[in-house]
Enzyme design. Structure first.
Site, mmCIF file in Angstrom:
data_model
loop_
_atom_site.group_PDB
_atom_site.id
_atom_site.type_symbol
_atom_site.label_atom_id
_atom_site.label_comp_id
_atom_site.label_asym_id
_atom_site.label_seq_id
_atom_site.Cartn_x
_atom_site.Cartn_y
_atom_site.Cartn_z
ATOM 1 N N LEU A 12 0.813 -1.211 0.000
ATOM 2 C CA LEU A 12 0.000 0.000 0.000
ATOM 3 C C LEU A 12 0.851 1.266 0.000
ATOM 4 O O LEU A 12 0.646 2.181 0.801
ATOM 5 C CB LEU A 12 -0.963 -0.012 1.191
ATOM 6 C CG LEU A 12 -2.046 -1.096 1.138
ATOM 7 C CD1 LEU A 12 -2.879 -1.094 2.408
ATOM 8 C CD2 LEU A 12 -2.928 -0.898 -0.088
ATOM 9 N N GLY A 16 0.224 1.321 -5.158
ATOM 10 C CA GLY A 16 -0.690 0.285 -4.689
ATOM 11 C C GLY A 16 -2.019 0.850 -4.244
ATOM 12 O O GLY A 16 -3.088 0.359 -4.635
ATOM 13 N N SER A 130 2.312 1.926 -16.097
ATOM 14 C CA SER A 130 2.884 3.254 -16.271
ATOM 15 C C SER A 130 1.819 4.336 -16.143
ATOM 16 O O SER A 130 0.678 4.154 -16.553
ATOM 17 C CB SER A 130 3.554 3.376 -17.643
ATOM 18 O OG SER A 130 4.060 4.680 -17.824
ATOM 19 N N LYS A 185 7.738 -2.652 -20.864
ATOM 20 C CA LYS A 185 7.716 -1.545 -19.898
ATOM 21 C C LYS A 185 9.118 -0.956 -19.732
ATOM 22 O O LYS A 185 9.284 0.262 -19.591
ATOM 23 C CB LYS A 185 7.192 -2.041 -18.546
ATOM 24 C CG LYS A 185 7.233 -1.001 -17.403
ATOM 25 C CD LYS A 185 6.467 0.262 -17.745
ATOM 26 C CE LYS A 185 6.135 1.102 -16.511
ATOM 27 N NZ LYS A 185 7.254 1.498 -15.702
ATOM 28 N N HIS A 188 9.705 1.227 -22.645
ATOM 29 C CA HIS A 188 8.913 2.441 -22.394
ATOM 30 C C HIS A 188 9.694 3.403 -21.506
ATOM 31 O O HIS A 188 9.812 4.593 -21.800
ATOM 32 C CB HIS A 188 7.588 2.073 -21.725
ATOM 33 C CG HIS A 188 6.880 3.225 -21.068
ATOM 34 N ND1 HIS A 188 7.267 3.737 -19.842
ATOM 35 C CD2 HIS A 188 5.821 3.969 -21.456
ATOM 36 C CE1 HIS A 188 6.491 4.744 -19.515
ATOM 37 N NE2 HIS A 188 5.597 4.907 -20.481
ATOM 38 N N ASN A 189 10.249 2.877 -20.420
ATOM 39 C CA ASN A 189 10.989 3.742 -19.500
ATOM 40 C C ASN A 189 12.261 4.281 -20.141
ATOM 41 O O ASN A 189 12.657 5.422 -19.887
ATOM 42 C CB ASN A 189 11.327 2.973 -18.219
ATOM 43 C CG ASN A 189 10.128 2.838 -17.299
ATOM 44 O OD1 ASN A 189 8.982 2.895 -17.750
ATOM 45 N ND2 ASN A 189 10.375 2.651 -16.024
ATOM 46 N N GLU A 192 11.250 7.032 -22.223
ATOM 47 C CA GLU A 192 10.942 8.120 -21.284
ATOM 48 C C GLU A 192 12.221 8.874 -20.906
ATOM 49 O O GLU A 192 12.241 10.118 -20.903
ATOM 50 C CB GLU A 192 10.276 7.536 -20.038
ATOM 51 C CG GLU A 192 9.942 8.503 -18.935
ATOM 52 C CD GLU A 192 9.420 7.775 -17.711
ATOM 53 O OE1 GLU A 192 9.932 8.013 -16.603
ATOM 54 O OE2 GLU A 192 8.487 6.944 -17.863
#
Length: 484
Positions: A12, A16, A130, A185, A188-189, A192
């Site tokens: 959390l 999360g 993302s 991913k 993707h980063n 980025e």
């Protein structure tokens, strides 16, 4: 309220919590667990208060609160913590249950974990998520891979909570088996990293060469965001440049020029080296962060090493447009390199990646979202086997149209001592890629001279290798031919 929850989530922290609230808002009941009991209590008492969210205080309670097949999503720190949690979960799960890792995990770990979990009769998904805090809450881009039979089970939840593009299509679809989702991913980063560095270089040129204020640059970025450079990163940069500190001065001017990184850009560059893909722009973006980190050294060096004094003369408005062209052309190169890396990985790892679909997944919710991505999807729709995005008619026209301004910017930056490693490396790649004859013939002759590494000849068929006794002392023995 359902008797059993649709999905459970462990961890959390910011991402999360927001994913849980997103799931609940789409009609799913979610059970949550965190190693700290207080974290669960605080969440239930505040943001989750009155919502269809169940707090649990042990792994046993979490698992028993879920409907079959159980779906448990981990939003915890990548690395050994994920292995430890998987080991903890496995004894409490039944065949067909699904463990989902939604963190920024390195794809080889997902390859390994998929095999381990499947060997226990369970299913595994490693998925990129993302969009940051806001995306997690309102709709992220989600890139799942792993056990293919798990996808139909989690698809309704994932596609419900993901971002949507204009026609309502979800920014989430199956990527591929094993670590494919986390690989995509990772790329993707990496892109980025590249996009951010390109924008920062454009900012430095305007600040240090054109002597523009943050407010003036804000207006430029505001205008750029209305056209072909429209993107999330241009949008937030526009807003950052306008943001004032408590004294009314631009906050950006007070932020120390040293950047952090969490490793995904480095993973992308290393993967490119492993696969032999010239991912030059993203590599420079990673190294630029490393250079920024040695702040004290740079301060000392600035007092010892000298370069040209920058002074702009000319048409300022025209040069700003040149910067825009350089940024756009370099962005095309960055995506072309990123897609080339994914194509090489698909061949190496036997993944069937949907390249147009990946562009669609990146079209909304994620950090690199931009109108630009629609054109990438169209490029792969028109030619699924295209080798490089720059060969697509749309991107060919754009990069060639922009190259005059691009060259003006790189030339001016070099002559005035303004570092533009990403923009200049992009131009170098463009010129190298379109060059029919590179000087690698000389390089290979050098390798054969000192190491008998052999060479191919222009007047012989490809695949035939030759060695020359360059000195008359080397004999006829040649080294074996191979590439790392």
């Amino acid at each position: 309220m359902n008797k059993l929850s649709d999905i459970g989530l462990i961890g959390l922290a910011v991402m999360g919590e927001n994913l849980v609230l997103n799931m609940e808002s789409k009609g799913f009941q979610v059970s949550v667990f965190n190693r700290s009991k207080q974290k669960v209590d605080d969440f239930l008492a505040a943001r989750a208060r009155g919502k269809n969210i169940i707090g649990t205080y042990s792994i046993e309670d979490l698992v028993s609160s879920l409907e079959h097949p159980r779906k448990v999503m981990l939003m915890i720190k990548a690395g050994s913590a994920v292995d430890d949690m998987i080991a903890t979960l496995i004894p409490h799960l039944s065949p067909g249950d699904i463990i989902i890792d939604g963190g920024n995990t390195h794809f080889p770990d997902t390859n390994r974990r998929t095999a381990l979990v499947e060997s226990k009769g369970l299913l595994y998904i490693g998925t990129g998520v993302s969009g940051g805090e806001e995306g997690a809450l309102l709709g992220p881009s989600i890139m799942p891979g792993g056990s293919k039979t798990a996808w139909p089970i989690v698809k309704p939840i994932f596609q419900a909570i993901s971002a949507k593009v204009e026609d309502g299509s979800p920014c989430c679809d199956w990527v591929g088996e094993n670590g494919a989702g986390h690989f995509v991913k990772m790329v993707h980063n990496g892109i980025e990293y590249g996009d951010m560095q390109l924008i920062c270089e454009a900012y430095q040129i305007m600040r240090d060469y054109l002597n523009m204020s943050a407010d003036e640059m804000h207006l430029v970025l505001k205008e750029w965001n209305k056209g072909e450079l429209n993107s999330y990163l241009i949008e937030i940069t526009r807003d950052i440049l306008a943001y004032k500190d408590t004294d009314g001065k631009p906050l950006v001017d007070k932020i120390l020029d040293t950047a952090g990184q969490k490793g995904t850009g480095k993973w992308t560059a290393v993967s490119a080296l492993d696969l032999g893909i010239p991912l030059t722009l993203i590599g420079e973006a990673v190294f630029s962060r490393c250079l920024s980190a040695v702040k004290n050294e740079r301060v000392d060096a600035s007092k010892i090493l000298s370069g040209p004094a920058s002074k702009f003369t000319g048409d300022k408005t025209k040069f700003i447009n040149d910067i825009k062209d350089a940024l756009y052309a370099s962005k095309i190169v960055s995506y072309a390199q990123g897609y080339a890396l994914m194509q090489a990985a698909a061949t190496e790892y036997k993944w069937k990646l949907n390249y147009g679909g990946i562009a669609l997944m990146w079209r909304g919710g994620c950090i690199i979202r931009s109108a630009f991505l629609t054109k990438i999807k169209e490029a792969f729709d028109n030619n699924p086997a295209i080798n490089n995005l720059m060969l697509d008619p749309f991107f060919k026209e754009k990069v060639e149209k922009a190259q005059t301004g691009w060259r003006n910017v790189v030339s001016a930056a070099a002559m005035n001592g303004i570092p533009v490693p990403a923009i200049s490396s992009a131009l170098g790649y463009f010129d190298g890629y379109r060059c029919e004859k590179l000087p690698a013939n000389l390089l290979q002759a050098q390798r054969d001279y000192f190491g008998a590494h052999t060479y191919e000849r222009t007047d012989k068929p490809r695949g035939e290798f030759f060695h020359t006794n360059w000195t008359g002392r080397g004999g006829t023995t040649a080294s074996s031919t191979y590439n790392v």
